[in-house]
Design a protein around this motif. Structure first.
Motif, PDB file in Angstrom:
ATOM      1  N   LEU A  50      21.440  19.462  -0.010  1.00 44.35           N
ATOM      2  CA  LEU A  50      20.114  19.918   0.412  1.00 44.35           C
ATOM      3  C   LEU A  50      20.013  20.202   1.911  1.00 44.35           C
ATOM      4  N   LYS A  51      21.044  19.906   2.682  1.00 42.21           N
ATOM      5  CA  LYS A  51      20.912  19.974   4.134  1.00 42.21           C
ATOM      6  C   LYS A  51      20.672  21.387   4.662  1.00 42.21           C
ATOM      7  N   ASP A  52      21.013  22.403   3.863  1.00 45.78           N
ATOM      8  CA  ASP A  52      20.844  23.791   4.320  1.00 45.78           C
ATOM      9  C   ASP A  52      19.580  24.443   3.783  1.00 45.78           C
ATOM     10  N   PHE A  53      18.691  23.637   3.201  1.00 45.88           N
ATOM     11  CA  PHE A  53      17.456  24.204   2.624  1.00 45.88           C
ATOM     12  C   PHE A  53      16.404  24.303   3.741  1.00 45.88           C
ATOM     13  N   THR A  54      16.579  25.279   4.589  1.00 51.44           N
ATOM     14  CA  THR A  54      15.738  25.399   5.779  1.00 51.44           C
ATOM     15  C   THR A  54      14.294  25.834   5.457  1.00 51.44           C
ATOM     16  N   SER A  55      14.043  26.330   4.258  1.00 50.67           N
ATOM     17  CA  SER A  55      12.681  26.748   3.880  1.00 50.67           C
ATOM     18  C   SER A  55      11.887  25.611   3.242  1.00 50.67           C
ATOM     19  N   MET A  56      12.503  24.440   3.137  1.00 53.05           N
ATOM     20  CA  MET A  56      11.880  23.335   2.425  1.00 53.05           C
ATOM     21  C   MET A  56      10.576  22.910   3.106  1.00 53.05           C
ATOM     22  N   GLU A  57       9.521  22.743   2.281  1.00 54.28           N
ATOM     23  CA  GLU A  57       8.229  22.268   2.763  1.00 54.28           C
ATOM     24  C   GLU A  57       7.882  20.906   2.173  1.00 54.28           C
ATOM     25  N   LEU A  58       8.284  20.659   0.935  1.00 57.83           N
ATOM     26  CA  LEU A  58       7.999  19.379   0.286  1.00 57.83           C
ATOM     27  C   LEU A  58       9.259  18.901  -0.416  1.00 57.83           C
ATOM     28  N   LEU A  59       9.659  17.657  -0.111  1.00 55.28           N
ATOM     29  CA  LEU A  59      10.855  17.064  -0.711  1.00 55.28           C
ATOM     30  C   LEU A  59      10.476  15.708  -1.292  1.00 55.28           C
TER      31      LEU A  59
END
Length: 627
Positions: free
Chosen positions: A455-464
């Motif tokens: 998941l470290k490259d999910f730069t668009s992430m808003e909610l985890l």
């Protein structure tokens, strides 16, 4: 005889007395008002009417008595010649009431002559006529004395007899009633007239001429419709003709039961067929009150949980990918005709869709949003379903799914929810392809191993949200690249190490939770005080040490702070009194010492405070007690 005359005299006096008594009672009643609540003129009018009715009644009784007694011949008839007793059993001779010598007009004092009955004299005729009238009245009076009805007061029924409703209602009430009727008529007539002017009369259309039997007419379309549907049915015509398949049931429903009666040339025939196949595979579903269920005789875009868009609108959203979408179809070559109104979103949460996820969803290859949350789905996602390459939202929470290994095929996916299923083991490697993800829900499963390597490259992430699993490893410094993060929930896993300083770069962070991770420790980072949007911070049941950062007092929006069950010590910072939005402050089960700062009395919104099992001393400040 003398005794008979005496008895008749007493009887007449008794009747006369009763008559006078009745007359006095009637006079008393006449003097009293009929209705004290009414005006005087109304009572006078009613009394006059009552007197007229009483006179008419008495006159009618007298006439009736006279006619009865004369007809029966059983009367004593008074006349100017005496009286004649014609009663039954009386003698036939006439008894004169006076001598046959009647005193005539006196020519002088004491002059008298023999009364000649046969001699005609005009004056005598007039006198005889007057005497006869008086004798008739005497006869009537004698007859009426024996009739008690004349002396009785008129009863209510007799008074009302023969009178109409108009005689019983006073004029004022009648006028008010008439006015109300006129007002009601006007109130109804005016709107009707206005409506009649606005909406011209339209003659009803002529009924259509009789057609051939609907069953026969639809039978003619059955073959043509079947040929079109066979092209998009896995297994072709053989599957379509098999009565045990959902495809066969959907075909027959379209031909004979569908209220829309689509022909073979309709552009949305394929789409309607596919949706009904899905329904027959996984239904019947729980109905939603007040909504159109699947199979209703309307366009399928009006059915519950189906949302559609025009092709032109979809083309603008896909930014040039529409040609690819319309040409590719499914991997096995099956491609349905794209209608003018495409079903791009299906929301079927809590509809008790059961069994395996129907592969027929993949026939709707233009689908963008699929929500199957909280149903009874089991097993793995079917391979054809992964070819919904245009899918942007996939919600599969609260089912019993076990396998999503090929999830990476959804290369345009932005929102993914797999929480509360039965997934076990490491997160599939194909997750690495979901680089467009904005929201990811994996909580409450059995995932294990490291997760942030994926998941470290999910730069668009808003909610985890990856809480309540068995993930391991340290929290990555790559959090600093997820600058759009607003919510992070990682509690109750097996993470270790410290919270990376790079998380302080996420200035939009509103909620952060890493509770229940016993191997995460070290000092609580002070950068939390530089996150202006932070409203929720939950760090309880970990291994944090040191003191509570004074910078937390800078968080004007912070409403929830929980650091229970750690190894924190020192004094409670007075700066917490500046966090004016705090509603819950949990500091229990730590090593805090000193006194409780009076500055906490500034927290006017404070609702809950937990300070038990600490080394605090002194008394509770009055400012806090006054909250």
């Amino acid at each position: 005889s003398e005794r008979s005359r005496s008895e008749r005299s007493r009887s007449e006096r008794s009747r006369s007395e009763r008559s006078r008594t009745g007359s006095r009672a009637q006079d008393d009643d006449a003097s009293a008002p009929i209705d004290p609540s009414k005006p005087q003129w109304w009572n006078d009018q009613k009394k006059a009417e009552r007197r007229r009715a009483e006179d008419e009644r008495n006159s009618a009784i007298r006439d009736e008595n006279r006619q009865k007694k004369i007809s029966a011949g059983n009367v004593v008839n008074y006349s100017q010649k005496g009286f004649t007793d014609t009663r039954v059993g009386a003698t036939a001779e006439s008894v004169n009431s006076r001598d046959r010598y009647a005193q005539k007009d006196r020519g002088g004092a004491g002059a008298s002559q023999y009364y000649d009955e046969g001699k005609d004299d005009p004056d005598d005729n007039r006198r005889s006529q007057k005497r006869q009238e008086k004798l008739n009245e005497m006869n009537a009076d004698m007859m009426d004395m024996a009739d008690d009805r004349i002396h009785k007061k008129t009863t209510a029924d007799e008074e009302l007899q023969g009178r109409s409703i108009w005689d019983l209602v006073d004029r004022g009430t009648l006028m008010v009633g008439c006015c109300l009727i006129v007002i009601v008529i006007i109130a109804i007539a005016i709107p009707v007239a206005l409506i009649s002017e606005d909406v011209p009369y339209v003659a009803p259309a002529e009924p259509p001429k009789p057609t051939s039997s609907p069953t026969r007419a639809r039978s003619l379309d059955e073959e043509a419709i079947g040929e079109r549907l066979a092209k998009i049915t896995p297994g072709g015509l053989e599957t379509l003709l098999d009565p045990q398949t959902a495809h066969h049931r959907a075909w027959k429903w379209l031909v004979y039961e569908d209220g829309m009666e689509l022909g073979a040339a309709k552009d949305h025939l394929h789409q309607r067929f596919t949706l009904m196949v899905i329904y027959f595979i996984s239904g019947p579903w729980t109905p939603v009150e007040g909504r159109l269920e699947w199979g209703s005789p309307v366009h399928e875009c009006e059915w519950e949980g189906i949302f559609c868009k025009d092709v032109e609108e979809l083309e603008d959203e896909l930014e040039g990918r529409i040609e690819e979408l319309l040409e590719v179809g499914r991997e096995d070559g099956i491609k349905i005709d794209v209608p003018q109104r495409v079903a791009n979103r299906l929301e079927l949460r809590q509809r008790l869709v059961s069994g395996e996820v129907p592969a027929e969803f993949s026939l709707l290859y233009y689908l963008q949003h699929l929500d199957l949350e909280n149903n009874k789905l089991i097993g793995a996602l079917p391979t054809p379903l992964y070819k919904l390459f245009n899918l942007q939202t996939l919600f599969l929470e609260q089912n019993d799914l076990t396998n999503v290994d090929a999830i990476g095929e959804y290369r345009h996916l932005e929102n993914l929810a797999l929480s509360k299923n039965n997934f076990q083991g490491p997160v599939p490697e194909s997750f690495k392809k979901l680089t467009k993800l904005k929201t990811l829900y994996l909580h409450t499963n059995g995932f294990t191993g490291p997760v942030f390597d994926i998941l470290k490259d999910f730069t668009s992430m808003e909610l985890l949200d990856i809480a309540y699993n068995k993930f391991e490893g340290t929290l990555p410094s790559e959090f600093g690249n997820m600058k759009n993060l607003t919510k992070v929930f990682m509690g109750h896993n097996n993470f270790n190490g410290v919270i990376p300083e790079e998380l302080g770069l996420c200035k939009n962070l509103k909620q952060f939770q890493v509770d229940g991770s016993h191997d995460i420790g070290g000092p609580i980072p002070s950068f939390f005080g530089q996150l202006p949007e932070l409203t929720f911070l939950k760090l309880d049941t970990c291994a944090f040490t040191g003191t509570l950062p004074m910078s937390l007092g800078n968080l004007e929006k912070l409403a929830f702070l929980d650091v229970n069950s750690n190894e924190l010590g020192g004094n409670i910072p007075t700066q917490l009194g500046k966090a004016v939005s705090l509603k819950t402050l949990a500091l229990a089960n730590n090593d805090f010492e000193g006194v409780i700062p009076s500055e906490l009395g500034r927290l006017t919104k404070l609702e809950k405070v937990y300070l038990q099992n600490t080394d605090l001393s002194g008394i509770m400040p009055q400012e806090v007690c006054d909250l």
